[in-house]
Design a protein around this motif. Sequence first.
Motif, PDB file in Angstrom:
ATOM      1  N   GLN A  14      14.867 -13.774   4.868  1.00 61.42           N
ATOM      2  CA  GLN A  14      15.843 -13.335   3.866  1.00 61.42           C
ATOM      3  C   GLN A  14      16.013 -11.818   3.895  1.00 61.42           C
ATOM      4  N   ALA A  15      14.958 -11.088   4.161  1.00 59.93           N
ATOM      5  CA  ALA A  15      15.032  -9.624   4.203  1.00 59.93           C
ATOM      6  C   ALA A  15      15.703  -9.115   5.472  1.00 59.93           C
ATOM      7  N   GLN A  16      15.569  -9.854   6.573  1.00 59.68           N
ATOM      8  CA  GLN A  16      16.047  -9.359   7.863  1.00 59.68           C
ATOM      9  C   GLN A  16      17.417  -9.885   8.279  1.00 59.68           C
ATOM     10  N   ILE A  17      17.897 -10.910   7.636  1.00 58.93           N
ATOM     11  CA  ILE A  17      19.151 -11.522   8.090  1.00 58.93           C
ATOM     12  C   ILE A  17      20.322 -10.566   7.905  1.00 58.93           C
ATOM     13  N   LYS A  18      21.231 -10.579   8.848  1.00 62.62           N
ATOM     14  CA  LYS A  18      22.380  -9.676   8.827  1.00 62.62           C
ATOM     15  C   LYS A  18      23.534 -10.294   8.058  1.00 62.62           C
ATOM     16  N   PRO A  45      17.858 -17.178  15.550  1.00 63.79           N
ATOM     17  CA  PRO A  45      16.860 -16.261  16.137  1.00 63.79           C
ATOM     18  C   PRO A  45      15.709 -15.934  15.174  1.00 63.79           C
ATOM     19  N   LEU A  46      16.008 -15.833  13.889  1.00 61.73           N
ATOM     20  CA  LEU A  46      14.961 -15.541  12.908  1.00 61.73           C
ATOM     21  C   LEU A  46      14.069 -16.754  12.664  1.00 61.73           C
ATOM     22  N   LEU A  47      14.654 -17.939  12.653  1.00 60.74           N
ATOM     23  CA  LEU A  47      13.833 -19.150  12.537  1.00 60.74           C
ATOM     24  C   LEU A  47      12.880 -19.258  13.724  1.00 60.74           C
ATOM     25  N   ASP A  48      13.390 -18.930  14.916  1.00 61.73           N
ATOM     26  CA  ASP A  48      12.563 -18.956  16.119  1.00 61.73           C
ATOM     27  C   ASP A  48      11.460 -17.895  16.039  1.00 61.73           C
ATOM     28  N   LYS A  49      11.817 -16.690  15.641  1.00 62.58           N
ATOM     29  CA  LYS A  49      10.851 -15.588  15.527  1.00 62.58           C
ATOM     30  C   LYS A  49       9.694 -15.954  14.600  1.00 62.58           C
ATOM     31  N   TYR A  50       9.997 -16.608  13.477  1.00 66.72           N
ATOM     32  CA  TYR A  50       8.973 -16.965  12.500  1.00 66.72           C
ATOM     33  C   TYR A  50       8.490 -18.411  12.638  1.00 66.72           C
ATOM     34  N   LEU A 122      22.862 -23.123   3.449  1.00 68.15           N
ATOM     35  CA  LEU A 122      22.094 -22.174   4.259  1.00 68.15           C
ATOM     36  C   LEU A 122      22.406 -20.732   3.883  1.00 68.15           C
ATOM     37  N   THR A 123      23.675 -20.452   3.638  1.00 65.07           N
ATOM     38  CA  THR A 123      24.082 -19.099   3.268  1.00 65.07           C
ATOM     39  C   THR A 123      23.409 -18.677   1.967  1.00 65.07           C
ATOM     40  N   LYS A 124      23.409 -19.531   0.980  1.00 58.83           N
ATOM     41  CA  LYS A 124      22.807 -19.207  -0.312  1.00 58.83           C
ATOM     42  C   LYS A 124      21.280 -19.224  -0.250  1.00 58.83           C
ATOM     43  N   PHE A 125      20.712 -20.201   0.423  1.00 58.89           N
ATOM     44  CA  PHE A 125      19.258 -20.316   0.486  1.00 58.89           C
ATOM     45  C   PHE A 125      18.639 -19.113   1.192  1.00 58.89           C
ATOM     46  N   PHE A 126      19.227 -18.688   2.301  1.00 59.70           N
ATOM     47  CA  PHE A 126      18.678 -17.567   3.068  1.00 59.70           C
ATOM     48  C   PHE A 126      19.247 -16.220   2.621  1.00 59.70           C
ATOM     49  N   LEU A 127      20.014 -16.225   1.520  1.00 60.00           N
ATOM     50  CA  LEU A 127      20.565 -14.999   0.935  1.00 60.00           C
ATOM     51  C   LEU A 127      21.359 -14.185   1.945  1.00 60.00           C
ATOM     52  N   ILE A 128      22.204 -14.870   2.710  1.00 60.88           N
ATOM     53  CA  ILE A 128      23.015 -14.198   3.723  1.00 60.88           C
ATOM     54  C   ILE A 128      24.207 -13.546   3.037  1.00 60.88           C
ATOM     55  N   PRO A 129      24.301 -12.219   3.101  1.00 61.38           N
ATOM     56  CA  PRO A 129      25.459 -11.562   2.492  1.00 61.38           C
ATOM     57  C   PRO A 129      26.723 -11.869   3.292  1.00 61.38           C
ATOM     58  N   VAL A 130      27.828 -12.059   2.576  1.00 58.34           N
ATOM     59  CA  VAL A 130      29.105 -12.367   3.223  1.00 58.34           C
ATOM     60  C   VAL A 130      30.070 -11.218   2.960  1.00 58.34           C
ATOM     61  N   GLN A 131      30.529 -10.627   4.045  1.00 57.82           N
ATOM     62  CA  GLN A 131      31.497  -9.536   3.914  1.00 57.82           C
ATOM     63  C   GLN A 131      32.820 -10.119   3.463  1.00 57.82           C
ATOM     64  N   ASP A 132      33.307  -9.628   2.345  1.00 61.59           N
ATOM     65  CA  ASP A 132      34.592 -10.077   1.823  1.00 61.59           C
ATOM     66  C   ASP A 132      35.350  -8.852   1.324  1.00 61.59           C
ATOM     67  N   GLU A 133      36.071  -8.225   2.223  1.00 65.00           N
ATOM     68  CA  GLU A 133      36.801  -6.996   1.903  1.00 65.00           C
ATOM     69  C   GLU A 133      37.845  -7.233   0.809  1.00 65.00           C
TER      70      GLU A 133
END
Length: 156
Positions: A14-18, A45-50, A122-133
Amino acid sequence: MERLNIHSKLQQIQAQIKELVRTEENKFQKYWFFNECQVLQLLKPLLDKYQLTLLLSDDISQPFLHEKDGKEHHVKYLKQMQIIDCEQPTQQLSFSFWAGGQNTESAKAKGSAETYAIKYFLTKFFLIPVQDEGDPDYQRSKNDDMTNEERKHVND
Protein backbone atom coordinates in the motif's frame (compact mmCIF):
# COMPACT_ATOMS: atom_id res chain seq x y z
CA MET A 1 16.59 -9.63 7.81
CA GLU A 2 13.39 -10.10 9.77
CA ARG A 3 10.60 -11.90 7.94
CA LEU A 4 7.54 -9.70 7.46
CA ASN A 5 4.11 -10.99 8.40
CA ILE A 6 1.20 -10.77 5.95
CA HIS A 7 -0.08 -7.50 7.44
CA SER A 8 3.33 -5.83 7.17
CA LYS A 9 3.64 -7.00 3.57
CA LEU A 10 0.26 -5.50 2.72
CA GLN A 11 1.27 -2.26 4.38
CA GLN A 12 4.45 -2.16 2.29
CA ILE A 13 2.48 -2.73 -0.93
CA GLN A 14 0.00 0.00 0.00
CA ALA A 15 2.88 2.39 0.72
CA GLN A 16 4.82 1.60 -2.46
CA ILE A 17 2.11 1.28 -5.10
CA LYS A 18 2.12 3.95 -7.79
CA GLU A 19 -0.73 6.07 -9.05
CA LEU A 20 -3.21 4.82 -11.64
CA VAL A 21 -3.96 7.05 -14.60
CA ARG A 22 -7.26 7.01 -16.46
CA THR A 23 -5.99 6.46 -20.01
CA GLU A 24 -8.91 4.61 -21.59
CA GLU A 25 -11.65 6.68 -23.20
CA ASN A 26 -15.32 5.85 -23.53
CA LYS A 27 -16.06 8.00 -26.57
CA PHE A 28 -19.79 7.27 -26.51
CA GLN A 29 -20.37 8.47 -22.94
CA LYS A 30 -17.38 10.86 -22.98
CA TYR A 31 -15.38 9.84 -19.91
CA TRP A 32 -11.95 8.41 -19.12
CA PHE A 33 -11.41 5.21 -17.14
CA PHE A 34 -8.78 2.66 -16.15
CA ASN A 35 -9.03 -1.04 -16.93
CA GLU A 36 -8.29 -4.19 -14.94
CA CYS A 37 -5.00 -4.75 -16.77
CA GLN A 38 -3.68 -1.37 -15.59
CA VAL A 39 -4.45 -2.28 -11.96
CA LEU A 40 -2.72 -5.65 -12.30
CA GLN A 41 0.35 -4.12 -13.97
CA LEU A 42 0.87 -1.92 -10.91
CA LEU A 43 0.04 -4.62 -8.37
CA LYS A 44 1.66 -7.82 -9.66
CA PRO A 45 5.32 -6.76 -9.28
CA LEU A 46 4.69 -5.79 -5.65
CA LEU A 47 2.80 -9.01 -4.91
CA ASP A 48 5.76 -10.90 -6.37
CA LYS A 49 8.30 -8.82 -4.40
CA TYR A 50 6.49 -9.57 -1.11
CA GLN A 51 5.57 -13.14 -2.12
CA LEU A 52 1.81 -12.78 -1.76
CA THR A 53 -0.73 -14.61 -3.90
CA LEU A 54 -4.31 -13.57 -4.54
CA LEU A 55 -7.00 -16.16 -5.17
CA LEU A 56 -10.34 -14.88 -6.45
CA SER A 57 -13.49 -16.97 -6.52
CA ASP A 58 -17.25 -16.75 -6.22
CA ASP A 59 -18.38 -16.80 -2.58
CA ILE A 60 -21.19 -19.34 -2.30
CA SER A 61 -22.27 -18.17 1.16
CA GLN A 62 -24.84 -15.97 -0.62
CA PRO A 63 -27.05 -16.91 -3.58
CA PHE A 64 -26.28 -15.83 -7.13
CA LEU A 65 -29.07 -13.42 -8.05
CA HIS A 66 -30.26 -13.13 -11.65
CA GLU A 67 -33.24 -11.15 -12.88
CA LYS A 68 -34.41 -10.36 -16.36
CA ASP A 69 -36.09 -7.01 -16.94
CA GLY A 70 -37.18 -6.75 -20.55
CA LYS A 71 -34.05 -7.44 -22.58
CA GLU A 72 -31.66 -6.68 -19.72
CA HIS A 73 -30.12 -9.36 -17.49
CA HIS A 74 -29.19 -8.13 -14.01
CA VAL A 75 -26.80 -10.16 -11.85
CA LYS A 76 -25.55 -9.74 -8.30
CA TYR A 77 -23.32 -12.14 -6.43
CA LEU A 78 -20.60 -12.29 -3.82
CA LYS A 79 -16.90 -12.60 -4.70
CA GLN A 80 -14.13 -13.72 -2.38
CA MET A 81 -10.46 -12.79 -2.36
CA GLN A 82 -7.94 -14.82 -0.40
CA ILE A 83 -4.47 -13.44 0.21
CA ILE A 84 -1.85 -16.08 0.92
CA ASP A 85 1.68 -15.42 2.15
CA CYS A 86 3.81 -17.78 0.05
CA GLU A 87 6.63 -17.71 2.62
CA GLN A 88 4.24 -18.63 5.43
CA PRO A 89 1.21 -20.28 3.75
CA THR A 90 -0.69 -20.58 7.01
CA GLN A 91 -0.89 -16.78 7.04
CA GLN A 92 -3.99 -16.02 4.99
CA LEU A 93 -6.64 -13.34 4.86
CA SER A 94 -10.06 -13.59 3.26
CA PHE A 95 -12.39 -10.81 2.10
CA SER A 96 -15.79 -10.84 0.43
CA PHE A 97 -17.21 -8.17 -1.86
CA TRP A 98 -20.24 -7.79 -4.11
CA ALA A 99 -20.27 -7.87 -7.90
CA GLY A 100 -23.21 -6.56 -9.91
CA GLY A 101 -23.79 -5.98 -13.60
CA GLN A 102 -26.26 -5.84 -16.41
CA ASN A 103 -26.30 -6.56 -20.12
CA THR A 104 -28.62 -7.92 -22.77
CA GLU A 105 -26.66 -11.21 -22.58
CA SER A 106 -26.45 -12.97 -19.21
CA ALA A 107 -22.83 -14.10 -19.67
CA LYS A 108 -21.78 -10.54 -20.48
CA ALA A 109 -23.66 -9.25 -17.44
CA LYS A 110 -21.65 -11.61 -15.22
CA GLY A 111 -18.40 -10.82 -17.05
CA SER A 112 -18.78 -7.07 -16.68
CA ALA A 113 -19.81 -7.46 -13.03
CA GLU A 114 -16.71 -9.56 -12.39
CA THR A 115 -14.27 -7.19 -14.08
CA TYR A 116 -15.74 -4.07 -12.51
CA ALA A 117 -15.91 -5.53 -9.00
CA ILE A 118 -12.38 -6.92 -9.04
CA LYS A 119 -10.70 -3.81 -10.41
CA TYR A 120 -12.42 -1.52 -7.94
CA PHE A 121 -11.98 -3.86 -4.97
CA LEU A 122 -8.23 -4.15 -5.69
CA THR A 123 -7.94 -0.40 -6.19
CA LYS A 124 -9.60 0.36 -2.86
CA PHE A 125 -8.05 -2.50 -0.90
CA PHE A 126 -4.48 -1.66 -1.95
CA LEU A 127 -5.15 2.10 -1.65
CA ILE A 128 -4.13 2.76 -5.25
CA PRO A 129 -4.47 6.48 -5.96
CA VAL A 130 -6.30 7.27 -9.21
CA GLN A 131 -5.30 10.34 -11.16
CA ASP A 132 -8.45 12.22 -12.07
CA GLU A 133 -7.59 15.64 -13.46
CA GLY A 134 -11.33 16.33 -13.91
CA ASP A 135 -11.93 16.12 -10.16
CA PRO A 136 -11.50 19.57 -8.55
CA ASP A 137 -10.37 17.91 -5.30
CA TYR A 138 -7.62 15.88 -7.03
CA GLN A 139 -4.09 16.69 -5.94
CA ARG A 140 -1.08 14.73 -7.06
CA SER A 141 0.72 13.08 -4.17
CA LYS A 142 3.89 14.81 -3.05
CA ASN A 143 5.52 11.36 -2.90
CA ASP A 144 4.68 10.65 -6.53
CA ASP A 145 8.08 10.59 -8.20
CA MET A 146 6.87 8.91 -11.39
CA THR A 147 7.17 10.97 -14.56
CA ASN A 148 4.26 11.32 -17.00
CA GLU A 149 6.20 9.16 -19.49
CA GLU A 150 6.68 6.40 -16.89
CA ARG A 151 2.99 6.63 -15.96
CA LYS A 152 1.97 6.28 -19.60
CA HIS A 153 4.26 3.25 -20.00
CA VAL A 154 2.84 1.53 -16.89
CA ASN A 155 -0.69 2.17 -18.12
CA ASP A 156 -0.08 0.94 -21.68
